[in-house]
Design a protein around this motif. Structure first.
Motif, PDB file in Angstrom:
ATOM      1  N   ASP A 100      -6.330  -6.589   6.436  1.00 45.32           N
ATOM      2  CA  ASP A 100      -6.415  -7.235   6.127  1.00 45.32           C
ATOM      3  C   ASP A 100      -5.968  -7.510   4.466  1.00 45.32           C
ATOM      4  OD1 ASP A 100      -6.259  -9.002   7.814  1.00 45.32           O
ATOM      5  OD2 ASP A 100      -8.494  -9.246   7.729  1.00 45.32           O
ATOM      6  N   ALA A 101      -6.878  -6.159   3.733  1.00 45.07           N
ATOM      7  CA  ALA A 101      -6.474  -6.392   2.570  1.00 45.07           C
ATOM      8  C   ALA A 101      -5.210  -5.655   2.259  1.00 45.07           C
ATOM      9  CB  ALA A 101      -7.781  -4.603   1.558  1.00 45.07           C
ATOM     10  N   ILE A 102      -4.606  -4.548   2.573  1.00 37.39           N
ATOM     11  CA  ILE A 102      -3.848  -3.779   3.118  1.00 37.39           C
ATOM     12  C   ILE A 102      -2.391  -4.825   2.511  1.00 37.39           C
ATOM     13  CG2 ILE A 102      -1.583  -2.826   3.981  1.00 37.39           C
ATOM     14  CD1 ILE A 102      -4.218  -0.818   4.872  1.00 37.39           C
ATOM     15  N   ASN A 103      -2.483  -6.008   3.635  1.00 36.65           N
ATOM     16  CA  ASN A 103      -1.051  -6.842   4.138  1.00 36.65           C
ATOM     17  C   ASN A 103      -1.458  -7.958   2.751  1.00 36.65           C
ATOM     18  OD1 ASN A 103       0.756  -7.061   6.095  1.00 36.65           O
ATOM     19  ND2 ASN A 103      -1.181  -7.582   7.693  1.00 36.65           N
ATOM     20  N   ALA A 140      -6.850  -0.497  -6.284  1.00 32.07           N
ATOM     21  CA  ALA A 140      -7.466   0.563  -6.107  1.00 32.07           C
ATOM     22  C   ALA A 140      -9.096   0.435  -5.766  1.00 32.07           C
ATOM     23  CB  ALA A 140      -6.936   1.812  -7.199  1.00 32.07           C
ATOM     24  N   GLY A 141      -9.513  -0.134  -6.899  1.00 38.21           N
ATOM     25  CA  GLY A 141     -10.340  -0.646  -6.415  1.00 38.21           C
ATOM     26  C   GLY A 141     -11.711  -1.347  -5.692  1.00 38.21           C
ATOM     27  N   ARG A 142     -10.310  -2.409  -5.032  1.00 38.71           N
ATOM     28  CA  ARG A 142     -10.246  -3.216  -3.346  1.00 38.71           C
ATOM     29  C   ARG A 142     -10.421  -2.425  -2.386  1.00 38.71           C
ATOM     30  NH1 ARG A 142      -5.814  -7.256  -3.145  1.00 38.71           N
ATOM     31  NH2 ARG A 142      -5.571  -7.608  -5.588  1.00 38.71           N
ATOM     32  N   PHE A 143      -9.454  -1.353  -2.419  1.00 43.05           N
ATOM     33  CA  PHE A 143      -8.898  -0.854  -0.996  1.00 43.05           C
ATOM     34  C   PHE A 143     -10.109   0.678  -0.955  1.00 43.05           C
ATOM     35  CE2 PHE A 143      -4.266  -1.347  -0.689  1.00 43.05           C
ATOM     36  CZ  PHE A 143      -3.970  -2.182  -1.036  1.00 43.05           C
TER      37      PHE A 143
END
Ligand code: 173
Length: 323
Positions: A123-126, A314-317
């Motif tokens: 979901d984060a990617i999307n 980057a911090g989220r992923f």
């Protein structure tokens, strides 16, 4: 006009105008291209899936495979999806950093796509793919395919001083940190670059070097591998949103079925490793401590580059991609 000429014109029109042909209210035909060669393993595994989608999706959803890099050049496929010139593509993030640099971050995942769907990574990617790429990230069809350095000049330590190595964005910062001179090319230009001595080696996953005959021009593979080759289906976001619930549910079911086939890749990696040895490609392996440092360095440099490029994303992923 004969049928063939008609089809050609129809395809050209559909490409040019960016029309998703809506044959009836219920059936949609999505145009798919591949950034990878048609005779390579990725497309070879994709086409039977397309056939199955079409056989089971009559009256709901059909996929029209238009072709590989001859239809749309490898590094232009991302923009074709973003702008709706095509509806769907098979590609890897490194090929569409011109759409969004974050696309290449997907090589840094250390968990399966099934886990990515569970822990929120997908979901984060999307969210990023929707907002920055005007795309839906549909499914990852390659896993457990680490990248390697292939070269014709032997090394006895992880130092590639004086070597010219073909790259894509996947490898840039890591290979530069290993003192290589890097040259970016799409896969379609690797054979000629090796043949002409424009490069001494190249980055590529563990599998697939036989597909374009690179084994003929390859003496050594450097172990260990690093990162995980990401090859995925992406879709133009407006085209995705235009699907009816029935069409979207059907597509989703087939995408999950495609991902369920990913167990294939572990055996393929072992088979390809053996095939390389049989073809006379020698393995350069570092001692255990050097090998670990090499792999760790790949990830450190990969995340450092991602963080520099796009600190917030980057911090989220990073926590979502970690083991
Ligand atoms: O072309 C490449 O080396 C590359 O970036 C890549 C990415 C995923 C799978 C295969 C190759």
């Amino acid at each position: 006009m004969n049928k063939r000429a008609f089809m050609k014109t129809a395809t050209a029109l559909a490409l040019g105008l960016g029309l998703a042909s809506q044959a009836t209210a219920q059936e949609v035909t999505l145009r798919l291209v591949s950034a990878f060669a048609e005779n390579g393993i990725y497309v070879q595994r994709l086409l039977p899936w397309v056939q199955k989608v079409n056989a089971e999706g009559k009256g709901v959803l059909q996929i029209n495979f238009i072709g590989g890099p001859k239809a749309i050049p490898t590094f232009e496929v991302g923009n074709a999806v973003k702008t709706g010139v095509v509806d769907m593509a098979l590609s890897t993030g490194a090929f569409y950093t011109n759409v969004m640099p974050e696309a290449d971050f997907l090589k840094l995942t250390q968990i399966s796509v099934a886990e990515q769907r569970k822990n929120g990574a997908f979901d984060a990617i999307n969210k990023v793919w929707n907002e920055k790429g005007n795309m839906q990230y549909l499914a990852r069809m390659v896993e457990n395919q680490p990248f390697h350095i292939y070269t014709n000049k032997p090394v006895d330590k992880p130092d590639f001083t004086g070597q010219k190595i073909r790259i894509t964005p996947v490898y840039r910062e890591f290979f530069q940190a290993l003192n290589a001179n890097v040259i970016t090319t799409p896969p379609g230009e690797v054979y000629t670059a090796l043949e002409r001595g424009v490069v001494d080696g190249y980055g590529w996953p563990i599998g697939g070097i036989f597909d374009l005959n690179w084994h003929e021009k390859t003496k050594f593979r450097v172990d260990p591998g690093f990162y995980d080759a990401e090859v995925s289906l992406i879709m133009n976001l407006p085209a995705y949103k235009k699907l009816t619930d029935a069409q979207r549910n059907y597509l989703q079911k087939q995408l999950l079925a495609l991902e369920a086939e990913n167990t294939f890749w572990t055996k393929y990696a072992a088979d390809e490793t053996a095939r390389q040895a049989q073809a006379g490609i020698k393995t350069i392996a570092f001692d255990a401590a050097t090998a670990k440092a090499f792999r760790d360095k790949a990830y450190e440099i990969g995340w450092a580059a991602a963080t520099k490029q796009s600190p917030e994303i980057a911090g989220r992923f990073k926590p979502l991609f970690a083991k």
